[in-house]
Design a protein around this motif. Structure first.
Motif, PDB file in Angstrom:
ATOM      1  N   GLY A  40       0.804  -1.206   0.000  1.00 35.88           N
ATOM      2  CA  GLY A  40       0.000   0.000   0.000  1.00 35.88           C
ATOM      3  C   GLY A  40       0.836   1.255   0.000  1.00 35.88           C
ATOM      4  O   GLY A  40       2.066   1.228  -0.161  1.00 35.88           O
ATOM      5  N   ARG A  41       0.153   2.373   0.157  1.00 32.55           N
ATOM      6  CA  ARG A  41       0.806   3.679   0.247  1.00 32.55           C
ATOM      7  C   ARG A  41       0.803   4.116   1.707  1.00 32.55           C
ATOM      8  O   ARG A  41      -0.255   4.216   2.330  1.00 32.55           O
ATOM      9  N   PHE A  42       1.965   4.393   2.211  1.00 30.28           N
ATOM     10  CA  PHE A  42       2.109   4.697   3.630  1.00 30.28           C
ATOM     11  C   PHE A  42       2.552   6.145   3.807  1.00 30.28           C
ATOM     12  O   PHE A  42       3.455   6.635   3.107  1.00 30.28           O
ATOM     13  N   ASN A  43       1.901   6.809   4.755  1.00 34.38           N
ATOM     14  CA  ASN A  43       2.267   8.170   5.144  1.00 34.38           C
ATOM     15  C   ASN A  43       3.122   8.064   6.409  1.00 34.38           C
ATOM     16  O   ASN A  43       2.622   7.763   7.484  1.00 34.38           O
ATOM     17  N   LEU A  44       4.407   8.298   6.261  1.00 36.97           N
ATOM     18  CA  LEU A  44       5.332   8.156   7.386  1.00 36.97           C
ATOM     19  C   LEU A  44       5.362   9.377   8.286  1.00 36.97           C
ATOM     20  O   LEU A  44       5.955   9.339   9.355  1.00 36.97           O
ATOM     21  N   GLY A  45       4.761  10.460   7.838  1.00 41.62           N
ATOM     22  CA  GLY A  45       4.775  11.669   8.629  1.00 41.62           C
ATOM     23  C   GLY A  45       6.094  12.423   8.511  1.00 41.62           C
ATOM     24  O   GLY A  45       7.038  11.984   7.843  1.00 41.62           O
ATOM     25  N   PRO A  46       6.250  13.556   9.171  1.00 44.97           N
ATOM     26  CA  PRO A  46       7.505  14.304   9.120  1.00 44.97           C
ATOM     27  C   PRO A  46       8.574  13.652   9.997  1.00 44.97           C
ATOM     28  O   PRO A  46       8.271  13.010  11.002  1.00 44.97           O
TER      29      PRO A  46
END
Length: 361
Positions: free
Chosen positions: A139-145
């Motif tokens: 999937g597509r993962f948002n790792l954050g800043p």
């Protein structure tokens, strides 16, 4: 779940180390507030100084940048999470630490590389920290800043990168509609062909013919010498006792022991040869007997008188050398050797003596 949501737990220890410094800063701030209330004339100067301090502190805050290399991978592959910080020489930054109990099941930290200094320009430092991570979720993962801990004098803060990190993990697509699954094929049975074994048969026949020729030649050779093939496998006949004794006496004579003042070794070897000969010739346990016991045991055996006397003389001379440390003269050493030699010659089996006399005639 964002990857950088785990940083908060890892930064608690660092905040604890800076707690004392924060207390000292609070005491200083309370002292400044007391001065601000008690000295009205100094209020404008204190305000202007505080503005300059905060402006300078804001301008000198470290700059954090982060990126993912590459930003799209297949499941099971690895990617690098890179965090770069530009800071002043006196400023302190702490990069995040990922512990196994806080890791996400979709990602696994493979390797945390050491901090690398990319550039040093006066008081400015450019640092880079690289994390090698493996992805096991699709999937597509948002790792954050990306976040780092910043500490400078009385300031302790968490700095974040301006951009949000994202990673796309793809998997292999299997088209089950166009690809059918088949069962295992049965074993293929081929007809027997003579050409497959013809070479083995020819080489076997050639080997048998060669072996037969060698055996035929060997039989002809042995017959010419009056022997058979079975004679090759018979054990060698044992060496007669008198032959072994004569060979041992000749070897002792070439060692020249008494010539080198080794009288004890010479007489010990001489008597051992005689004892071994007596034990093999008449089956008497001479190896474990004393001189008197050997002489007594040979009384019942028909021996020439001179041979009996020579044997007793050699054994007694040997006892004097071995136990009384006597040192015989050269003539006596040679005489004892000749007595032992002729004792063996005079007492060997009669058949052997008859054969030797026939050969001499």
């Amino acid at each position: 779940m964002k990857l950088f949501s785990m940083i908060g737990r890892n930064l608690i220890d660092i905040f604890d180390r800076s707690f004392n410094a924060s207390l000292r800063w609070l005491r200083l701030a309370s002292l400044k507030a007391e001065i601000f209330r008690s000295q009205p004339l100094l209020r404008p100067f204190l305000l202007i100084g505080a503005l300059f301090v905060f402006a300078a502190a804001g301008a000198q805050r470290p700059l954090v940048r982060a990126r993912v290399e590459p930003d799209s991978i297949f499941i099971g592959d690895r990617f690098d999470l890179v965090i770069e910080v530009e800071k002043d020489l006196v400023q302190t930054v702490e990069f995040p630490e990922f512990r196994p109990e806080t890791q996400n099941s979709d990602f696994e930290l493979v390797e945390s590389l050491p901090v690398d200094t990319l550039l040093r320009d006066g008081r400015r430092l450019h640092l880079r920290k690289r994390y090698r991570v493996a992805a096991f979720g699709e999937g597509r993962f948002n790792l954050g800043p990306a976040q780092v801990l910043y500490a400078d004098k009385n300031i302790v803060d968490t700095l974040s990168s301006p951009d949000t990190l994202r990673i796309e993990v793809a998997t292999f697509q299997i088209d089950s509609t166009s690809q059918s699954i088949y069962d295992l094929k049965p074993q293929l049975t081929l007809p027997f062909r003579m050409a497959e074994v013809r070479g083995y048969i020819l080489w076997t026949l050639f080997g048998l013919l060669l072996l037969g020729a060698v055996l035929y030649g060997l039989v002809r050779y042995l017959r010419s010498r009056g022997k058979r093939i079975g004679d090759l496998f018979k054990p060698a006949p044992p060496v007669p006792p008198h032959v072994a004794a004569i060979r041992a006496l000749e070897a002792l004579h070439h060692q020249k022991l008494w010539q080198n003042n080794r009288h004890k070794a010479y007489y010990s070897a001489l008597t051992d040869i005689l004892r071994t000969y007596i034990a093999a010739r008449w089956e008497v346990g001479a190896l474990e007997m004393t001189t008197d016991e050997i002489v007594a045991a040979l009384r019942s055996i028909d021996l020439p008188d001179k041979a009996r006397m020579d044997l007793g003389a050699v054994l007694r001379d040997a006892d004097l050398v071995k136990f009384a440390k006597a040192a015989p003269e050269a003539e006596q050493n040679e005489a004892d050797y000749l007595k032992a030699y002729y004792f063996v010659e005079e007492t060997k089996p009669v058949t052997e003596q008859a054969e030797e006399e026939t050969e001499n005639e």
